[in-house]
Design a protein around this motif. Sequence first.
Motif, PDB file in Angstrom:
ATOM      1  N   SER A  19       0.834  -1.200   0.000  1.00  0.00           N
ATOM      2  CA  SER A  19       0.000   0.000   0.000  1.00  0.00           C
ATOM      3  C   SER A  19       0.868   1.249   0.000  1.00  0.00           C
ATOM      4  CB  SER A  19      -0.920  -0.014   1.223  1.00  0.00           C
ATOM      5  OG  SER A  19      -1.536   1.230   1.378  1.00  0.00           O
ATOM      6  N   LYS A  20       1.810   1.269   0.914  1.00  0.00           N
ATOM      7  CA  LYS A  20       2.682   2.448   1.019  1.00  0.00           C
ATOM      8  C   LYS A  20       3.496   2.640  -0.254  1.00  0.00           C
ATOM      9  CE  LYS A  20       3.139   2.063   6.004  1.00  0.00           C
ATOM     10  NZ  LYS A  20       3.927   1.350   7.026  1.00  0.00           N
ATOM     11  N   ALA A  21       3.995   1.565  -0.792  1.00  0.00           N
ATOM     12  CA  ALA A  21       4.806   1.657  -2.003  1.00  0.00           C
ATOM     13  C   ALA A  21       4.006   2.289  -3.131  1.00  0.00           C
ATOM     14  CB  ALA A  21       5.288   0.276  -2.422  1.00  0.00           C
ATOM     15  N   LEU A  22       2.762   1.822  -3.271  1.00  0.00           N
ATOM     16  CA  LEU A  22       1.935   2.349  -4.352  1.00  0.00           C
ATOM     17  C   LEU A  22       1.612   3.819  -4.145  1.00  0.00           C
ATOM     18  CD1 LEU A  22      -0.432  -0.672  -4.971  1.00  0.00           C
ATOM     19  CD2 LEU A  22       1.355   0.197  -6.473  1.00  0.00           C
ATOM     20  N   ASN A  23       1.628   4.231  -2.876  1.00  0.00           N
ATOM     21  CA  ASN A  23       1.342   5.633  -2.599  1.00  0.00           C
ATOM     22  C   ASN A  23       2.615   6.454  -2.459  1.00  0.00           C
ATOM     23  OD1 ASN A  23      -1.587   5.626  -2.536  1.00  0.00           O
ATOM     24  ND2 ASN A  23      -1.355   4.301  -0.745  1.00  0.00           N
ATOM     25  N   ASP A  24       3.721   5.906  -2.950  1.00  0.00           N
ATOM     26  CA  ASP A  24       4.992   6.628  -2.947  1.00  0.00           C
ATOM     27  C   ASP A  24       5.399   7.102  -1.563  1.00  0.00           C
ATOM     28  OD1 ASP A  24       5.900   6.585  -5.666  1.00  0.00           O
ATOM     29  OD2 ASP A  24       4.154   7.805  -6.151  1.00  0.00           O
ATOM     30  N   LYS A  37       5.440  -1.552  -7.870  1.00  0.00           N
ATOM     31  CA  LYS A  37       4.753  -0.867  -8.970  1.00  0.00           C
ATOM     32  C   LYS A  37       4.767  -1.686 -10.247  1.00  0.00           C
ATOM     33  CE  LYS A  37       4.634   3.929  -7.625  1.00  0.00           C
ATOM     34  NZ  LYS A  37       4.995   5.319  -7.941  1.00  0.00           N
ATOM     35  N   ASN A  38       5.869  -2.344 -10.458  1.00  0.00           N
ATOM     36  CA  ASN A  38       5.945  -3.177 -11.658  1.00  0.00           C
ATOM     37  C   ASN A  38       4.901  -4.284 -11.647  1.00  0.00           C
ATOM     38  OD1 ASN A  38       7.964  -1.777 -12.916  1.00  0.00           O
ATOM     39  ND2 ASN A  38       9.615  -2.962 -11.942  1.00  0.00           N
ATOM     40  N   LEU A  39       4.818  -4.933 -10.524  1.00  0.00           N
ATOM     41  CA  LEU A  39       3.843  -6.013 -10.440  1.00  0.00           C
ATOM     42  C   LEU A  39       2.416  -5.471 -10.560  1.00  0.00           C
ATOM     43  CD1 LEU A  39       3.922  -9.094 -10.055  1.00  0.00           C
ATOM     44  CD2 LEU A  39       3.209  -8.680  -7.701  1.00  0.00           C
ATOM     45  N   ALA A  40       2.190  -4.337  -9.912  1.00  0.00           N
ATOM     46  CA  ALA A  40       0.864  -3.720  -9.962  1.00  0.00           C
ATOM     47  C   ALA A  40       0.503  -3.398 -11.409  1.00  0.00           C
ATOM     48  CB  ALA A  40       0.834  -2.461  -9.107  1.00  0.00           C
ATOM     49  N   GLU A  41       1.473  -2.859 -12.084  1.00  0.00           N
ATOM     50  CA  GLU A  41       1.309  -2.521 -13.499  1.00  0.00           C
ATOM     51  C   GLU A  41       0.980  -3.775 -14.301  1.00  0.00           C
ATOM     52  OE1 GLU A  41       1.582  -0.130 -16.995  1.00  0.00           O
ATOM     53  OE2 GLU A  41       1.455   0.390 -14.871  1.00  0.00           O
ATOM     54  N   LYS A  42       1.775  -4.792 -14.041  1.00  0.00           N
ATOM     55  CA  LYS A  42       1.615  -6.044 -14.774  1.00  0.00           C
ATOM     56  C   LYS A  42       0.190  -6.581 -14.635  1.00  0.00           C
ATOM     57  CE  LYS A  42       3.164 -10.846 -14.593  1.00  0.00           C
ATOM     58  NZ  LYS A  42       3.874 -11.782 -13.694  1.00  0.00           N
ATOM     59  N   TYR A  43      -0.303  -6.528 -13.405  1.00  0.00           N
ATOM     60  CA  TYR A  43      -1.649  -7.050 -13.168  1.00  0.00           C
ATOM     61  C   TYR A  43      -2.730  -5.994 -13.367  1.00  0.00           C
ATOM     62  CZ  TYR A  43       0.277 -11.384 -11.343  1.00  0.00           C
ATOM     63  OH  TYR A  43       0.917 -12.588 -11.206  1.00  0.00           O
TER      64      TYR A  43
END
Lengths: 339, 339
Positions: A19-24, A37-43
């Motif tokens: 969560s924190k990572a995605l919110n920088d 972020k890469n994985l989030a992007e991928k999915y």
Amino acid sequence: MITLKKLAEELNVSISTVSKALNDSTEISTETINKVKNLAEKYNYRPNKAALSLKSNRTLTIGVVIPDILNRFYSKVLSGIHDSADKNGYDVITITTNESMLKEIDSLQILSRGTVDGVIIAMSEETLNKNDYSHIKEFTMKQTPIVMFDRVTDKINCDKVIIDDFDAIYNEVKSLKALGRKKIGFITTINDLNVGKFRANGFRKASFDFFNKFDKNLILRISKNHDKHQEIEKFIKKNKPDAIISADIICGVISINIARNLNIKIPENLSVVGFGDKTISEYSFPKLTTIYQHGKEIGNRSVELLVDRMNSKWYGLNKNLNTYTTDIIPTLTIGGSSK
Amino acid sequence: MITLKKLAEELNVSISTVSKALNDSTEISTETINKVKNLAEKYNYRPNKAALSLKSNRTLTIGVVIPDILNRFYSKVLSGIHDSADKNGYDVITITTNESMLKEIDSLQILSRGTVDGVIIAMSEETLNKNDYSHIKEFTMKQTPIVMFDRVTDKINCDKVIIDDFDAIYNEVKSLKALGRKKIGFITTINDLNVGKFRANGFRKASFDFFNKFDKNLILRISKNHDKHQEIEKFIKKNKPDAIISADIICGVISINIARNLNIKIPENLSVVGFGDKTISEYSFPKLTTIYQHGKEIGNRSVELLVDRMNSKWYGLNKNLNTYTTDIIPTLTIGGSSK
DNA sequence: CTGTTAGCGCTTTCAA
DNA sequence: TTGAAAGCGCTAACAG
């Protein structure tokens, strides 16, 4: 649906890290942030809106309640609402009442479930006719900001957006004259902001231009605390106009009701032109459609007012603004011109 | 916002008791149920929608993506969608793309956040022009059912609602003749369901009625697996029609592009009339507006199809239906008549 | 820098 | 007949 949990599992980190990572968040290392972020992007991960609103108590959605979506005026306003809402990051949920008060009550119920952060409404004709705004009043008691447009009432304290158009009234008089009407009355309500002032001016100028005279008696100004029904009845009986232009839709509807009670034939002996939308003009003869130039703008403005209000509430400025605004901008006038 | 928690506190019972009571659970005594319901009534309690959807994984909301809300046809469809959605207990969230593919992609993203249970979409003109449906395809990979209407494509497997109207084509030919057009071509795509059959019939009958003859060559039927661009180009070069009626919007758009490439002046030397909505007819000359009688019905049907699909999914019938429907009702035809 | 935990409002087992 | 507790997906305070 792909969730934080799934990302966390796949990366072998905790949910909060994701969560924190995605919110920088600065708490997280650049390396982890990238990985996440890469994985989030991928999915193609998207945060779940329901979870977000449950957590944040904001839905980022606004509700719109209008009488009819097929009415040109309302669809224009709606279009303006969509544009502005989009710019401000809000979704729009629309409900149509088909001029039914019951449906309107229903609609507000539906929107009172934490579905929306704010509401923009144009009341149904039935509501105006019955002159019963208890459901709106009740709604304003809740925390959800509300903005009224077009079909408004003094009885409710909230931001309002109405049109006040010199030209439209002017042209309305012209049209009525062309249709053979000789004694045109003008009804307006007075309030602190002199709403309807421009309209009255439009009427006055048109009277001079098209009838070469201006009879003060043909303007009825109804003060806030006076009984509209009584005043209008008196006005009609005394002046016997063959056309009435009402600066707002409420007086238009009332005029029609009164005229009918007085056995005045509508539209044969009396044209009633409401300065609102098609609803009123349907009763007039020949049918006059007031053309609105400002539909989109009304929509835009309504959203702006609402967003302001929602933000104030959100950032805890309510106290300050609540009193403040009720006095200062209960009504926003658009398109007025003082030529 | 009044919550179960507050009710529970005030009544000195547990949250779950309140929840069960409000849902008329047999586990709870009549006495308690009444107590709870009375208080809920008093405070006008409404369950929080976000919490509900988070828990149930259903939003009871459908998303609508349309090119333009001011287009008469789309507002009619939208109106039908509203009516049916309301009947089925669904809220409607609408997004307009203004014919932009980017905005359309955005819209689907927005709706992919657990915001809606299903989507009804009419694609943007840009999407049709670019012939790139990857974003739609991607969306269909997710769990959310989607129904396309009016602006559809074979490339996507989903429920579709289109119009297929004998009369409209017939009248279109009549209008074109009245405008001096002498060689009218008709382009249609063939699929398993013989969509466009009624339209072709309308064209044939009109040809006999208005031109006293019917030239088979002036009908171009494009099979599923053929290249539309090639076929249309060949057709235009060979027949040199001064008007083209396209049974679907895609071929209409393609025709225009091809004609331009061939330096054929539009609209001077070639009228292109698309059987879709105003977008196409704007390119034709004089501007012909195809009148849709069935806007509302299209909206209704779209919702029905979507609701069916959502329910199947919800009740775990997907397996069965997925294959089933893709073959049997990929396209629903409305308003066809075989006079 | 990362993880644990609590809680938003609700339903729903499971236990009492 | 009632309550405790877990969990839907997410954020954020607090601990490590």
